[in-house]
Design a protein around this motif. Structure first.
Motif, PDB file in Angstrom:
ATOM      1  N   ASN A  90      -9.162  -8.819  -8.182  1.00  0.00           N
ATOM      2  CA  ASN A  90      -7.698  -9.193  -8.523  1.00  0.00           C
ATOM      3  C   ASN A  90      -7.100  -8.260  -9.526  1.00  0.00           C
ATOM      4  N   ALA A  91      -7.692  -7.394 -10.099  1.00  0.00           N
ATOM      5  CA  ALA A  91      -7.155  -6.515 -10.997  1.00  0.00           C
ATOM      6  C   ALA A  91      -6.418  -5.414 -10.030  1.00  0.00           C
ATOM      7  N   ARG A  92      -5.363  -5.011 -10.624  1.00  0.00           N
ATOM      8  CA  ARG A  92      -4.169  -4.219  -9.834  1.00  0.00           C
ATOM      9  C   ARG A  92      -5.030  -2.684  -9.443  1.00  0.00           C
ATOM     10  N   LEU A  93      -5.626  -2.245 -10.445  1.00  0.00           N
ATOM     11  CA  LEU A  93      -6.056  -0.786 -10.075  1.00  0.00           C
ATOM     12  C   LEU A  93      -7.361  -0.975  -9.021  1.00  0.00           C
ATOM     13  N   ALA A  94      -8.333  -1.846  -9.507  1.00  0.00           N
ATOM     14  CA  ALA A  94      -9.542  -1.770  -8.695  1.00  0.00           C
ATOM     15  C   ALA A  94      -9.159  -2.558  -7.147  1.00  0.00           C
ATOM     16  N   GLY A  95      -8.427  -3.452  -7.109  1.00  0.00           N
ATOM     17  CA  GLY A  95      -7.839  -3.953  -5.774  1.00  0.00           C
ATOM     18  C   GLY A  95      -7.283  -2.795  -5.026  1.00  0.00           C
ATOM     19  N   ASP A  96      -6.293  -1.962  -5.585  1.00  0.00           N
ATOM     20  CA  ASP A  96      -5.503  -1.122  -5.142  1.00  0.00           C
ATOM     21  C   ASP A  96      -6.342  -0.045  -4.533  1.00  0.00           C
ATOM     22  N   VAL A  97      -7.249   0.631  -5.181  1.00  0.00           N
ATOM     23  CA  VAL A  97      -8.197   1.497  -4.953  1.00  0.00           C
ATOM     24  C   VAL A  97      -9.186   0.862  -3.526  1.00  0.00           C
ATOM     25  N   PHE A  98      -9.668  -0.107  -3.710  1.00  0.00           N
ATOM     26  CA  PHE A  98     -10.558  -0.640  -2.745  1.00  0.00           C
ATOM     27  C   PHE A  98      -9.651  -0.790  -1.250  1.00  0.00           C
ATOM     28  N   PHE A  99      -8.507  -1.278  -1.412  1.00  0.00           N
ATOM     29  CA  PHE A  99      -7.454  -1.445  -0.286  1.00  0.00           C
ATOM     30  C   PHE A  99      -7.245  -0.216   0.361  1.00  0.00           C
ATOM     31  N   VAL A 100      -7.029   0.942  -0.422  1.00  0.00           N
ATOM     32  CA  VAL A 100      -6.773   2.275   0.224  1.00  0.00           C
ATOM     33  C   VAL A 100      -8.100   2.599   1.020  1.00  0.00           C
ATOM     34  N   VAL A 101      -9.210   2.412   0.266  1.00  0.00           N
ATOM     35  CA  VAL A 101     -10.627   2.766   1.170  1.00  0.00           C
ATOM     36  C   VAL A 101     -10.821   2.228   2.191  1.00  0.00           C
ATOM     37  N   LEU A 102     -10.498   0.965   2.155  1.00  0.00           N
ATOM     38  CA  LEU A 102     -10.691  -0.294   3.229  1.00  0.00           C
ATOM     39  C   LEU A 102     -10.009   0.405   4.387  1.00  0.00           C
ATOM     40  N   ILE A 103      -8.513   0.742   4.059  1.00  0.00           N
ATOM     41  CA  ILE A 103      -7.670   1.230   5.171  1.00  0.00           C
ATOM     42  C   ILE A 103      -8.188   2.635   5.824  1.00  0.00           C
ATOM     43  N   PHE A 104      -8.845   3.515   5.093  1.00  0.00           N
ATOM     44  CA  PHE A 104      -9.372   4.656   5.622  1.00  0.00           C
ATOM     45  C   PHE A 104     -10.644   4.284   6.398  1.00  0.00           C
TER      46      PHE A 104
END
Length: 738
Positions: A90-104
């Motif tokens: 739920n931390a913004r940076l960690a969640g955002d990075v994972f979201f991009v990796v998940l999308i890829f």
């Protein structure tokens, strides 16, 4: 009345695929909500369960039930891991990075087929779900339970309540083909009776009916491998479907010619908006018109009753009379063009008979006339000659040239931009921009396609906001009324998805307005923010597609155009070779590859032919080129179908001269393909004497009969259409050789 309603539904929704998808999804959501309601859970879990049931249902795309079960079983742990990471990161940076990796990873997974696509979609959508309902670590156990229940509900609906086996889907598609064939005959009947002021409208109906019939034939071809017991049965059904489609299209062209002052151009049946030919000055005699009307009505009845189990004497009498028109002595006294229509009716009746035998097995032959018995013998001989063949594997691209890899990189970059921009608009609901960016990349290949899809989604979202405001005001805080409307909107979303992306986006946004109401986060500002985030996500998708490993629309359409031309040359050369006495070839497979390549090109040109495109001249050129290619494909398919009759029909003789006469046409197709691939290619399209004149003066004599005449006509029309392609594609045309 029930039969008529059933046929109408079958024609509007081939295979009942949209109805099945809607019912299955709504049923899974309703069952999940019912169980969760009995457990008296919080409304957030109700919303999460409903969304998870929807994802678990629509993500599965395999045709075989066993493969669906495996994918659904694998999807559950993927969903649980995804929602858990969404709650933990739920931390913004960690969640955002994972979201991009998940999308890829989700987009890259498409290279592994339907299962990879489904698992990637489940992973992405469930992570989005965790953001939407505000998942936390403390709520994870209950949330995972709701998701597991949703997957179980989806499995129950898919495998027990609304099952769709490949054989059953294929059976429904066959009913749809029959219903659409009957609708096309009805449109042709209207064309016969249309006055001068009604010809354009009647021709539009015939044109639309022909396109809808072809669409259903393509859907059947895509289901044959899974829905038939073996390859021979699949090829037999494919052959009979192709025969019926060709016969129906030819009947429409012959009827249009009979109504016209001169022979109708095949292009008229394929170019949207093309004016109808002028009505002939000499009216068709009333007696011939009445007989034609009667026999077209009889053909429609024959189509509708085929496969219904009705084998009465009256139906046999109708079938025998129509099949009799295949013999010259049974043709009514009428002008030559009108007699051609009667011949076309006879050939259409033969195709219906062949389709019925292929689908339902041997029929009662006690009432057969000699003409009907001969047709059965021909069909039996063709069936025996059909054999399986091996298909070549297409060459696979590697690295960043692979479409799935390129799309994964593009959507990852676009999603990164969407996250940054979305958080500037809202730190709470930035994920809407990411969702839109993800969606506009689904099933798109070029920048133009992404632009059109983004525009349609934005348009549907704007109207959906208005609908959401109205529905939220009407529902208020009545939870179960809101959920009931959500189910209605979800069904409408799935039922309209293949028809209109804009309409689907409207229902999605209206549904989200209700979900926000249930979560007590509804406000006009939230829905307007949804529009802003949607516009941002679409813009990020377009920017990523245009700047990162771009595939321009022109490049994409040129690649597909080259593929269509290559397939056209293959079909033409193989069909003419067989008609010239050469060895048998896999003409069914080659024709199917041509149809698929043309369908891909038609879809890729949508950005060029979209009504809002400012380049009207370019739009008209694209439509004209596609229509010419559809005309070429029709003639090539007909040549292939005729060539396949050669080994089993003693009345059709091979003519070695055809190969040389058609060589110019094949060279011209290859020349145009070379020019499309390389604009600097110097070759020119050749023109010259007609195909008939190249065969010498004895072409079309009784030695060869009407079949040879028909082959010559199709070769000549194909030659003319290929030369016609040169002008809009900028290929030089050389005059006749002196």
């Amino acid at each position: 009345m029930r039969t008529r309603l059933r046929d109408r539904i079958a024609a509007s929704d081939p295979g009942l695929l949209r109805l099945t998808a809607g019912l299955r999804t709504v049923g899974a959501i309703a069952l999940t909500l019912a169980v969760l309601a009995l457990l008296r859970v919080d409304v957030h879990l109700l919303v999460a369960g409903a969304m998870a049931a929807m994802v678990a249902t629509f993500a599965i795309r395999e045709k075989q039930l066993g493969a669906q079960a495996v994918t659904l079983a694998l999807g559950l742990p993927v969903a649980l891991v995804s929602v858990s990471l969404g709650a933990v990161l739920n931390a913004r940076l960690a969640g955002d990075v994972f979201f991009v990796v998940l999308i890829f990873c989700a987009v890259y997974g498409r290279r592994f087929g339907d299962r990879g696509t489904a698992l990637g979609m489940i992973g992405f959508q469930v992570y989005f779900l965790s953001l939407f309902v505000g998942a936390t670590v403390s709520s994870l156990p209950a949330l995972c339970g709701a998701i597991a229940l949703a997957f179980c509900s989806s499995a129950l609906l898919r495998f027990a309540v609304v099952p769709a086996t490949p054989a059953r889907v294929l059976m429904r598609l066959r009913l749809a083909f029959r219903a659409r064939l009957a609708q096309l005959v009805s449109a042709q009947l209207d064309l016969l009776d249309a006055g001068p002021d009604e010809m354009d409208k009647a021709l539009d109906a015939v044109r639309e009916g022909t396109a809808r019939l072809h669409e259903t034939a393509m859907m059947i071809q895509g289901r044959l491998e899974e829905g038939t017991p073996d390859e021979s049965a699949a090829r037999l059904v494919q052959r009979r479907i192709a025969d019926a489609e060709i016969a129906a299209e030819r009947l429409g062209l012959l009827l249009l010619t009979a109504r016209s002052a001169e022979r109708a151009d095949t292009l008229t049946l394929h170019l949207p908006g093309a004016p109808a030919p002028s009505v002939g000055q000499t009216a068709v005699p009333d007696e011939s018109t009445a007989t034609l009307r009667r026999d077209l009505q009889a053909l429609r009845t024959l189509v509708l009753r085929a496969g219904s189990g009705d084998a009465g004497t009256a139906l046999a009498h109708v079938r025998n009379r129509l099949l009799g028109y295949r013999d010259e002595e049974n043709l009514p006294s009428a002008p030559a063009a009108v007699q051609d229509v009667f011949r076309g009716i006879g050939e259409s009746a033969r195709s219906v008979l062949g389709l019925r035998i292929a689908l339902d097995g041997p029929q009662d032959e006690s009432d057969d006339t000699p003409a009907t018995a001969r047709s059965r013998e021909e069909l039996d001989a063709e069936d025996a000659a059909i054999d399986g063949g091996e298909e070549s594997e297409p060459e696979e691209q590697t690295g960043l040239r692979r479409p799935t890899t390129r799309a994964a990189v593009q959507v990852a970059v676009g999603s990164t931009l969407a996250i940054v921009g979305g958080e500037l608009l809202s730190t709470q609901r930035w994920y809407w921009a990411v969702l839109t960016c993800w969606i506009v990349f689904l099933n798109t290949e070029s920048t133009g396609e992404i632009l059109v899809k983004g525009y349609r989604r934005l348009l549907g979202t704007v109207f959906g906001v208005v609908g959401g405001i109205i529905l939220a005001g009407l529902v208020g805080q009545h939870t179960w009324t809101a959920f009931a409307l959500v189910l209605v909107l979800i069904f409408a979303m799935f039922y309209t998805a293949p028809l209109s992306y804009t309409l689907m986006s409207f229902f999605v946004t209206a549904m989200l307005g209700l979900l926000y109401t249930l979560l007590h986060t509804y406000s006009l500002e939230v829905l307007l923010l949804r529009v802003e985030e949607t516009a941002l996500g679409a813009a990020c998708g377009v920017v990523a597609a245009a700047l990162v490993l771009p595939v321009q629309t022109d490049r994409r359409t040129n690649e597909l155009l080259g593929t269509v031309l290559d397939r056209l040359a293959d079909v033409t050369e193989a069909a003419v070779g067989q008609l010239s006495g050469g060895p048998a070839d896999e003409l069914l497979d080659k024709s199917r590859d041509l149809d698929q390549a043309l369908a891909d090109l038609r879809a890729a040109t949508q950005p060029l032919t979209h009504p809002v495109t400012p380049l009207r001249a370019r739009r008209n050129t694209a439509r004209y080129v596609v229509a010419l290619l559809e005309t070429c494909a029709y003639h090539a398919r007909t040549l292939a179908a005729t060539a396949e009759l050669l080994p089993t029909h003693p009345s059709i003789a091979a003519d070695p001269r055809l190969r040389g006469a058609a060589a110019r046409t094949v060279r011209n197709i290859e020349t145009i393909a070379a020019r499309v691939a390389d604009q600097h290619a110097a070759a020119r399209v050749e023109t010259g004497p007609s195909i008939a004149s190249l065969l010498g003066s004895d072409a079309g004599t009784p030695r060869y009969g009407r079949i040879t005449d028909r082959v010559l006509r199709h070769l000549e029309r194909l030659d003319e259409a290929v030369v016609g392609l040169a002008r809009p594609l900028g290929v030089p045309v050389a005059g006749p050789r002196g």
